[in-house]
Enzyme design. Structure first.
Site, mmCIF file in Angstrom:
data_model
loop_
_atom_site.group_PDB
_atom_site.id
_atom_site.type_symbol
_atom_site.label_atom_id
_atom_site.label_comp_id
_atom_site.label_asym_id
_atom_site.label_seq_id
_atom_site.Cartn_x
_atom_site.Cartn_y
_atom_site.Cartn_z
ATOM 1 N N LYS A 93 -5.244 -5.983 3.581
ATOM 2 C CA LYS A 93 -6.207 -4.910 3.323
ATOM 3 C C LYS A 93 -7.082 -5.256 2.125
ATOM 4 C CE LYS A 93 -6.291 -0.091 1.774
ATOM 5 N NZ LYS A 93 -5.516 1.140 1.576
ATOM 6 N N HIS A 128 1.068 2.280 4.321
ATOM 7 C CA HIS A 128 0.089 3.369 4.411
ATOM 8 C C HIS A 128 0.204 4.043 5.779
ATOM 9 C CE1 HIS A 128 -3.903 5.264 4.567
ATOM 10 N NE2 HIS A 128 -4.054 4.996 3.280
ATOM 11 N N ARG A 146 -7.434 -1.955 -6.243
ATOM 12 C CA ARG A 146 -7.801 -3.307 -5.790
ATOM 13 C C ARG A 146 -8.947 -3.866 -6.634
ATOM 14 N NH1 ARG A 146 -4.902 -3.278 -0.885
ATOM 15 N NH2 ARG A 146 -3.930 -1.228 -0.949
ATOM 16 N N ASP A 149 -0.067 -0.660 -4.893
ATOM 17 C CA ASP A 149 -1.401 -0.264 -5.357
ATOM 18 C C ASP A 149 -1.423 1.107 -6.005
ATOM 19 O OD1 ASP A 149 -1.065 1.231 -3.010
ATOM 20 O OD2 ASP A 149 -3.136 0.979 -2.363
ATOM 21 N N ASN A 150 -0.431 1.920 -5.751
ATOM 22 C CA ASN A 150 -0.298 3.244 -6.370
ATOM 23 C C ASN A 150 1.053 3.809 -5.976
ATOM 24 O OD1 ASN A 150 -2.805 3.778 -4.050
ATOM 25 N ND2 ASN A 150 -0.811 4.688 -3.655
ATOM 26 N N LYS A 194 0.925 9.552 -5.371
ATOM 27 C CA LYS A 194 -0.412 9.016 -5.120
ATOM 28 C C LYS A 194 -1.481 10.094 -5.311
ATOM 29 C CE LYS A 194 -3.243 7.172 -1.322
ATOM 30 N NZ LYS A 194 -3.233 6.635 0.067
ATOM 31 N N HIS A 215 -10.578 -3.460 1.145
ATOM 32 C CA HIS A 215 -10.998 -2.139 0.663
ATOM 33 C C HIS A 215 -11.881 -2.171 -0.578
ATOM 34 C CE1 HIS A 215 -9.679 2.296 1.338
ATOM 35 N NE2 HIS A 215 -10.984 2.104 1.463
ATOM 36 N N SER A 269 -8.361 0.937 4.875
ATOM 37 C CA SER A 269 -7.087 1.552 5.243
ATOM 38 C C SER A 269 -6.937 1.645 6.753
ATOM 39 C CB SER A 269 -6.970 2.943 4.620
ATOM 40 O OG SER A 269 -6.954 2.864 3.208
ATOM 41 N N CYS A 329 -6.360 3.670 -3.562
ATOM 42 C CA CYS A 329 -6.540 2.316 -3.024
ATOM 43 C C CYS A 329 -7.653 1.484 -3.662
ATOM 44 C CB CYS A 329 -6.815 2.406 -1.525
ATOM 45 S SG CYS A 329 -5.561 3.262 -0.583
ATOM 46 N N ASP A 373 0.835 -1.201 0.000
ATOM 47 C CA ASP A 373 0.000 0.000 0.000
ATOM 48 C C ASP A 373 0.874 1.257 0.000
ATOM 49 O OD1 ASP A 373 -2.139 1.694 0.173
ATOM 50 O OD2 ASP A 373 -2.992 0.806 1.967
ATOM 51 N N ASP A 374 0.798 2.047 -1.071
ATOM 52 C CA ASP A 374 1.467 3.348 -1.168
ATOM 53 C C ASP A 374 2.988 3.262 -1.302
ATOM 54 O OD1 ASP A 374 -1.065 4.331 -0.841
ATOM 55 O OD2 ASP A 374 -0.714 5.311 1.080
#
Length: 631
Positions: free
Chosen positions: A133, A222, A84, A274-275, A295, A135, A158, A80, A40-41
């Site tokens: 995660k 994150h 996904r 994810d980004n 992001k 989401h 998150s 996010c 994540d991130d």
């Protein structure tokens, strides 16, 4: 009549042609295991293999890249939930009506009619699990267990999405399958990466004899940032770097488990994000390396993510591909490798990348990739060219506000082969390229729409009266407690021991014996239970079920320090492994039907023996004792 001429090469020319040819990798075998590690991130510049100057120590990811393939033009969505949704459905997030981030208790989520990557792999006989995660909706009908995953363990959104009131204020729910198992405070999140990794390794060990799909979308990195205790304060990049390095450690544990179980050449592992990095968080956000933006934006830094594919023996080591790939491609690629087919009754935007991964192709199967932010199309890429048709916020102000610019936007063309940092607008030099890309945009406008929803958009799940996901006091989910560190000669009360009743399980540890006989670990007695023990220096595994005791033993006595693991499977099958290699198989009378009343003992059997051990006490060292239960 046309004459076809053949030219015979001299022997040395033939030899040179063979040596210069692209290596042909081994032919396809059984369907591979599939592991997708989704961070994540994490920014393009946060991994040493992609940006050596990042300052984060990522030795396991760097080794993964040396042994596999770096995908240097691999894309995700800017934030996010959309990212996904793309992974799970193989479609643009806008197509499945999940273009924006969902909040806890949202009235929308992943539609039950969407066929996810997990459902399609289940149909091919795969065991599936999601750890981390989610989401894509936190209401029961939207959870992973309703979308093809046999089990789920993680935070459903998150880690900064806390409850706003009541006894759960400031906490996030940790869910097991469809129930809240725990409510975590911020500091308690520091155990998440290790717990997710433990659960992932347990899943791999528990399904070593059948194809499996492990989807591991980490909570890290994150904000808020919560590295584990052994990593806190250890990196050169503050808490963020600490958590990146813990993620790297977790990847190493998973790859080591696959190597130990001799599953590495049977398993495709993909690592990605994810980004891009959350630049507005300052030191608690990552970096995009040579890319512009982060992001929340559609400059390359917001959506181009560090991605590594690893499959020893099938993916050539040390490779790198700049062919355009996207996280929508996981579904068709994984399903094709599993021997299945993507749905024919709906549009799937992803493409099968297996030819690129396996060295059979160098070009992307995509004619174009469309950069959406929410429902707005902001840019398109085809080959080396990227045409922006709407303002792209860099999202790099620490205030978190998009950059303001009063100047009207005009379309911008970048040559990403020459200008990866998107600094030079070359639109005036390539009118033919612009016209071609505008034609691609017109086609997308007729499908999903460039601003509003087009005819190709499918509905999301619609939930009436959604409720916050909180613990149900009338039916609480079991809370998994790790086995405490037990020393030789110690016991653990039965009520505190892992609950093995009617469950498949694996008991494992590392031993250095100083005698030929003795109990390594025992839990149970003459009624039910299990034990690892030595007989003539040979490791043994005994299970006592309702139908009596069954024992399997190694044929040879290992020397020195070694790992030993006994596994009882759902059908009563037993395996014994030494240093990750199965050395004995057998059949118990079934699962252990009820929880043993006796205490769990280390290095001896404290009460009635499960079997005839001979001299019962163990001499030597026992470390890393684990009892892993498959739900």
């Amino acid at each position: 009549m046309t004459m076809i001429r053949f030219r015979l090469l001299p022997p040395i020319a033939v030899l040179l042609a063979v040596l210069n040819a692209t290596p042909v990798l081994p032919a396809a075998g059984p369907p591979p295991n599939l592991v997708l590690i989704f961070i994540d991130d994490l920014g393009y510049g946060d991994v040493g293999a992609f940006h050596p100057e990042c300052g984060n120590r990522t030795p396991h990811l760097d080794r993964m890249a040396r042994e596999g393939m770096k995908l240097t033009s691999f894309y995700a969505a800017p934030v996010c939930t959309p990212s996904r949704a793309q992974v799970l459905t193989g479609c643009y997030a806008k197509r499945v009506s999940l273009p924006n981030v969902l909040s806890p208790g949202a009235a929308a989520g992943l539609h039950p009619d969407e066929q996810t990557i997990a459902e399609l792999l289940q149909a091919q006989g795969y065991a599936t699990t999601c750890i981390g995660k989610w989401h894509l909706g936190d209401q029961p009908q939207c959870l992973p267990t309703r979308h093809g995953f046999d089990h789920y363990f993680g935070i459903p959104y998150s880690n900064d999405m806390h409850f706003l009131g009541g006894p759960a204020q400031g906490k996030v729910p940790l869910v097991r399958d469809e129930q809240v198992a725990e409510l975590l405070t911020g500091p308690e999140q520091s155990t998440l990466t290790a717990r997710y990794t433990d659960a992932a390794v347990q899943f791999i060990r528990g399904h070593r004899d059948r194809p499996f799909f492990l989807y591991l979308p980490h909570t890290a990195v994150h904000v808020p940032i919560y590295p584990g205790e052994r990593f806190a304060g250890k990196s050169a990049n503050g808490k963020y770097g600490d958590w990146v390095e813990e993620v790297d450690w977790g990847v190493g544990r998973i790859l080591d488990a696959l190597r130990d179980l001799k599953l590495d050449e049977k398993t495709l592992v993909v690592f990605t994000s994810d980004n891009g990095p959350w630049l507005t968080q300052g030191r608690n956000g990552g970096v995009a390396g040579p890319l512009r933006g982060g992001k929340g934006g559609t400059y390359e830094g917001g959506v181009r993510v560090p991605t590594i594919a690893w499959w020893p023996g099938r993916i050539a080591a040390g490779g790198a591909s700049d062919a355009l790939g996207v996280n929508i491609d996981f579904l068709p690629t994984f399903v094709a490798l599993a021997g299945g087919n993507v749905p024919a009754d709906r549009k799937i935007d992803g493409r099968d990348l297996s030819d690129v991964l396996l060295g059979r192709a160098t070009e992307s199967p995509h004619e174009a990739w469309f950069y959406f932010f929410g429902t707005q199309l902001q840019a398109v890429r085809s080959g080396r060219w990227k045409l922006a048709i709407a303002r792209q916020d860099e999202r790099n102000e620490r205030t978190g506000k998009p950059q303001s610019n009063p100047v009207p936007f005009t379309p911008t063309l970048y040559d990403l082969d020459e200008d990866i940092g998107e600094q030079n607008n070359v639109i005036g030099r390539h009118p033919d390229v612009v016209r071609r890309l505008q034609g691609l945009i017109a086609g997308m406008d007729a499908d999903l729409g460039t601003t509003k929803a087009g005819p190709g958009v499918r509905p999301p799940a619609q939930i009436a009266n959604p409720r916050p996901l909180v613990a149900n006091p009338d039916n609480p989910a079991p809370v998994e407690k790790p086995l405490p560190e037990l020393k030789l000669g110690e016991t653990l009360a039965s009520e505190a021991a892992p609950r093995i009743a009617s469950k498949p399980f694996t008991v494992s540890c590392q031993v250095a014996p100083e005698s030929q006989e003795g109990v390594i670990v025992a839990h149970g007695g003459t009624g039910v239970g299990y034990a690892l023990h030595l007989r003539d220096g040979k490791p043994c595994f005994t299970v006592r079920s309702a139908n009596g005791a069954a024992t399997i033993a190694a044929e040879k006595a290992p020397t020195g320090k070694f790992n030993v693991a006994g596994q009882l499977q759902r059908n009563g099958a037993m395996t014994l492994a030494v240093n990750g290699e199965v050395v004995a198989r057998g059949q118990a009378g079934g699962l252990v039907p009820h929880h043993p009343q006796e205490d769990l003992s280390v290095g001896f059997d404290a009460q009635q023996p499960i079997t005839d051990y001979g001299p019962g006490k163990f001499a030597g060292t026992i470390e890393g004792l684990r009892v892993e239960i498959e739900e």
